[in-house]
Design a protein around this motif. Structure first.
Motif, mmCIF file in Angstrom:
data_model
loop_
_atom_site.group_PDB
_atom_site.id
_atom_site.type_symbol
_atom_site.label_atom_id
_atom_site.label_comp_id
_atom_site.label_asym_id
_atom_site.label_seq_id
_atom_site.Cartn_x
_atom_site.Cartn_y
_atom_site.Cartn_z
ATOM 1 N N ASP A 414 37.465 31.637 45.795
ATOM 2 C CA ASP A 414 37.791 31.772 44.368
ATOM 3 C C ASP A 414 36.814 30.952 43.539
ATOM 4 O O ASP A 414 36.870 29.731 43.532
ATOM 5 C CB ASP A 414 39.233 31.307 44.147
ATOM 6 N N ASP A 416 36.166 32.079 40.241
ATOM 7 C CA ASP A 416 36.320 32.559 38.864
ATOM 8 C C ASP A 416 36.995 31.503 38.022
ATOM 9 O O ASP A 416 37.463 30.484 38.515
ATOM 10 C CB ASP A 416 37.111 33.872 38.862
ATOM 11 N N PHE A 418 39.681 31.965 36.215
ATOM 12 C CA PHE A 418 41.115 32.238 36.072
ATOM 13 C C PHE A 418 41.886 31.299 36.995
ATOM 14 O O PHE A 418 41.381 30.856 38.020
ATOM 15 C CB PHE A 418 41.400 33.702 36.424
ATOM 16 N N SER A 419 43.184 31.042 36.580
ATOM 17 C CA SER A 419 43.975 30.111 37.370
ATOM 18 C C SER A 419 44.203 30.624 38.792
ATOM 19 O O SER A 419 44.199 29.854 39.748
ATOM 20 C CB SER A 419 45.331 29.883 36.692
ATOM 21 N N GLY A 420 44.361 31.941 38.915
ATOM 22 C CA GLY A 420 44.505 32.523 40.247
ATOM 23 C C GLY A 420 43.176 33.076 40.726
ATOM 24 O O GLY A 420 42.125 32.797 40.148
ATOM 25 N N ASN A 421 43.237 33.869 41.770
ATOM 26 C CA ASN A 421 42.017 34.486 42.298
ATOM 27 C C ASN A 421 41.923 35.909 41.753
ATOM 28 O O ASN A 421 42.744 36.771 42.085
ATOM 29 C CB ASN A 421 42.063 34.502 43.826
HETATM 30 CA CA LIG Z 1 40.256 31.217 39.931
#
Ligand SMILES: [Ca+2]
Length: 481
Positions: A414, A416, A418-421
């Motif tokens: 990950d 990116d 963003f908080s998630g993937n």
């Molecule tokens: Ca991320």
């Protein structure tokens, strides 16, 4: 009887005639005979006795006193003649009556015969009618028999259908019971899941913000929500088939075509192959200057003066693009189908000089659009193969500039913002931001507009929005002229 009557009549007539003739002749004979006698008697008394030659109807004049008793016509004779005549008259009357009766009988016989003939013809007519009736009734009975047979057949068929219906009802009841049991089981499982979830006190994953749809670019004739994942229908690709939830591959899976299909000697890129006289598009072996290994690539020599090295291609969903870092680093897929050249090879190509990028796309209305960036290269793996782009030009809209300067993210790495993937939501590997305006390594959907919780199709947000998956896509690079 008629013959007898007539013969009797004839006999009577004959006897009558003979008597009357005898009577007529007798006076003449008696006059002839009496003539000599009269000559003798004239001496005593002379007279002439004329006997009329006709039928005796009145009184007969008899000589008195001078004729012998033997020759005289006595009153007795006359009486007897009269009596005879009277009898004959009576017989005549009788015969007349008989004849009249016979005539009536003959007429009656004629009438009876005529009536008999009429009766005969009537009987014949009735007989014919009867015959006709019999034939008609026999035909009717045949028809009745046929009808009975048909009714019997229909009854048997209906009985068979009834039993079949009962069987189906029983099957339906059994299936309903199974469905009910499964519903109960599903309910229990759901309850179990809820309990497990509440124990963990975890929040469900929150997806990235959806890319804004650009309605004016959605091909309107494409029916909405009819898409299916094409890879389910694709055959012959085995483990390379794409899927929304495909398993994570653990190794590079380039399908190696026979070596004879490749043009001889590896080139540093497709432009060099073109300059070496290979002007046909096809599979080539590429070995960038700093690269230690040779890679397979498709060279596009037919568009825009040729010399284009294809680094990515989507066309039929035959390859799963939801892969890990190593796969994206080394490349995967089929050179003559869908494939990813590999981040390392792309990085090494970019190290050789100044390259430009062209993104070719085709929608489900077979409309082709493109986006071109006048410079393109990647940073090394230590920098997460960060994307470096130049200026946009084209008719597809600029959906990649927002990814400029971003590192590459895969499902297992990950990078990116963003908080998630983002790879988990977009089901691919890309230079995700948070998460992106373009997702060319997403899931290949048929039909364009697709239905999914997250935007995981092959979208180019500035052309069609986040819920329109392109039919085919190519990413090509070539040195700047
Ligand atoms: Ca991320």
């Amino acid at each position: 009887m008629g013959f007898d009557v007539w013969s009797l009549f004839l006999l009577l007539a004959l006897s009558l005639w003979s008597n009357s003739h005898a009577l007529k002749m007798n006076p003449i004979l008696s006059r002839i005979r009496r003539a000599p006698q009269a000559a003798e008697e004239n001496k005593k008394c002379s007279y002439t006795f004329l006997v009329p030659e006709q039928k005796i109807t009145g009184p007969i004049c008899a000589a008195r006193g001078y004729s012998t008793d033997k020759d005289r016509v006595t009153r007795l004779d006359v009486a007897s003649v009269r009596d005879l005549l009277s009898k004959q008259r009576q017989e005549m009357e009788t015969l007349k009556l008989v004849v009249d009766v016979d005539g009536n009988l003959v007429n009656e016989m004629k009438l009876l015969r005529k009536e008999s003939r009429n009766m005969n013809s009537r009987v014949t007519q009735l007989y014919m009618q009867l015959l006709h009736e019999i034939i008609r009734k026999r035909d009717n009975s045949l028809e009745l028999a046929q009808l009975e047979t048909r009714i019997l057949n229909a009854t048997a068929e209906s009985l068979r259908l009834t039993s079949r219906y009962k069987e189906l009802e029983a099957k339906y009841a059994a299936l309903s019971a199974i469905v009910n049991n499964q519903s109960v089981l599903i309910g229990q499982l759901e309850e179990h899941c809820m309990q497990m979830y509440s124990r963990r006190h975890e929040q469900p994953p929150i997806g990235p913000p959806l890319v804004q749809v650009v309605p004016e670019n959605i091909p309107v004739s494409v029916p909405r929500f009819t898409n299916e994942i094409q890879s389910r229908n694709a055959r012959g690709f085995g483990p390379e088939r794409g899927s929304r939830s495909g398993s994570t591959p653990t190794s590079t899976t380039f399908q190696t075509p026979p070596a004879t299909l490749f043009k001889k000697s590896p080139f540093r890129d497709c432009q060099e192959a073109q300059e070496a006289g290979h002007s046909t598009s096809g599979m080539y072996l590429i070995k960038p200057d700093e690269s230690e290994r040779t890679v397979q690539a498709w060279c596009e020599q037919d568009i825009d003066n040729g010399g284009w090295t294809v680094i990515q291609r989507r066309k039929d969903g035959s390859v799963n693009f939801f892969r890990n870092w190593d796969n994206y680093k080394t490349g995967f897929g089929n050179i003559d189908g869908e494939y990813w050249l590999g981040l390392e090879a792309i990085y090494k190509l970019g190290r050789q000089g100044d390259y430009k990028l062209m993104v070719e796309m085709e929608d489900w209305m077979d409309k082709k659009v493109y986006a071109q960036y006048d410079s393109f290269h990647l940073e090394p793996e230590s920098e997460g193969y960060r994307l470096r782009l130049g200026t946009y030009q084209g008719n597809a809209g600029d959906s990649l500039s927002s990814h400029n300067g971003k590192q590459f993210t895969t499902l297992d790495r990950d990078k990116d913002t963003f908080s998630g993937n983002c790879a988990h939501f977009h089901k691919g590997g890309w230079w995700y931001n948070a998460c992106g305006q373009a997702n060319l390594n997403g899931v290949w959907y048929t039909g364009g507009v697709y239905r999914s919780k997250f935007q995981d199709g092959i979208f180019w947000a500035d052309y069609g929005g986040g819920f329109y998956s392109m039919k085919s896509v190519r990413m090509l690079i070539r040195p700047i002229d």
